[in-house]
Motif scaffolding. Structure first.
Motif, PDB file in Angstrom:
ATOM      1  N   LEU A 118       0.808  -1.220   0.000  1.00  0.00           N
ATOM      2  CA  LEU A 118       0.000   0.000   0.000  1.00  0.00           C
ATOM      3  C   LEU A 118       0.845   1.275   0.000  1.00  0.00           C
ATOM      4  CD1 LEU A 118      -2.703  -1.123   2.575  1.00  0.00           C
ATOM      5  CD2 LEU A 118      -2.864  -1.134   0.069  1.00  0.00           C
TER       6      LEU A 118
ATOM      7  N   PRO B  15      -1.396  -1.003  -7.438  1.00  0.00           N
ATOM      8  CA  PRO B  15      -2.573  -0.129  -7.415  1.00  0.00           C
ATOM      9  C   PRO B  15      -3.153   0.076  -8.812  1.00  0.00           C
ATOM     10  CG  PRO B  15      -0.574   1.124  -6.986  1.00  0.00           C
ATOM     11  CD  PRO B  15      -0.165  -0.310  -7.064  1.00  0.00           C
TER      12      PRO B  15
ATOM     13  N   PRO C 169       3.178   3.080  -2.143  1.00  0.00           N
ATOM     14  CA  PRO C 169       3.628   2.995  -3.535  1.00  0.00           C
ATOM     15  C   PRO C 169       5.118   3.209  -3.744  1.00  0.00           C
ATOM     16  CG  PRO C 169       2.070   4.813  -3.247  1.00  0.00           C
ATOM     17  CD  PRO C 169       2.184   4.110  -1.938  1.00  0.00           C
TER      18      PRO C 169
END
Length: 176
Positions: free
Chosen positions: A86, A168, A88
């Motif tokens: 989570l 993502p 990046p």
């Protein structure tokens, strides 16, 4: 000092509340509290602490989470890795994006598709998807990729699903 003293004597529920409060008000203190007791806790408690960390995750949590990748509990290792997914800009997130990019590509456009795009028509181009290698890469264990798939799911498909989940959606939107 008051929070640190209370941390040592508090019940599990109180410590969870203290950790959440410290994460909101003094994140550095929260990381110190975790560093001083994390390894001594039972696996289910370490997972609970990671849950609290995940509620307001920041890039400053990366070093703590990276240490979690070598935890004695497989569940804790996976939870720490998936929190790193989570972030990046974490090394792990970048590694998995690169791995995923090697498995998914856009098929080249056709001549007809090129002509349609010139006149402003939407042109759907298929994706090429390559399954991961036949053998489970031992490095994946420290990256949050679990080897054993759920019942009814192929091994390589399971690994691909996890690799894609680590990336993502905005990465794919920018790429394609």
């Amino acid at each position: 000092a008051t929070i640190e003293a209370r941390w040592e004597e508090a019940s599990v529920a109180e410590r969870r509340a203290l950790l959440a409060q410290a994460r909101r008000t003094t994140p550095g203190l929260a990381r110190i509290l975790l560093d001083t007791s994390f390894k001594q806790e039972k696996a289910e408690q370490r997972l609970a602490w990671l849950d609290v960390v995940g509620q307001d995750l920041t890039a400053d949590d990366e070093p703590f989470l990276v240490r979690g990748l070598t935890d004695r509990s497989a569940q804790v290792r996976v939870a720490a890795a998936r929190l790193l997914w989570l972030l990046p800009e974490s090394d792990l997130a970048r590694t998995l994006r690169t791995r995923a990019d090697g498995l998914i590509s856009m098929a080249p456009g056709s001549v007809l598709g090129t002509l349609k795009s010139f006149v402003g028509a939407d042109v759907a181009r298929p994706l090429n998807v390559t399954l991961p290698p036949e053998e489970f890469d031992a490095a994946w264990d420290g990256q949050g990729i679990t080897e054993t798939p759920p019942h009814g799911t192929g091994r390589r498909q399971w690994w691909l699903t996890q690799i894609i989940a680590a990336v993502p959606p905005d990465h794919w939107a920018q790429r394609f």
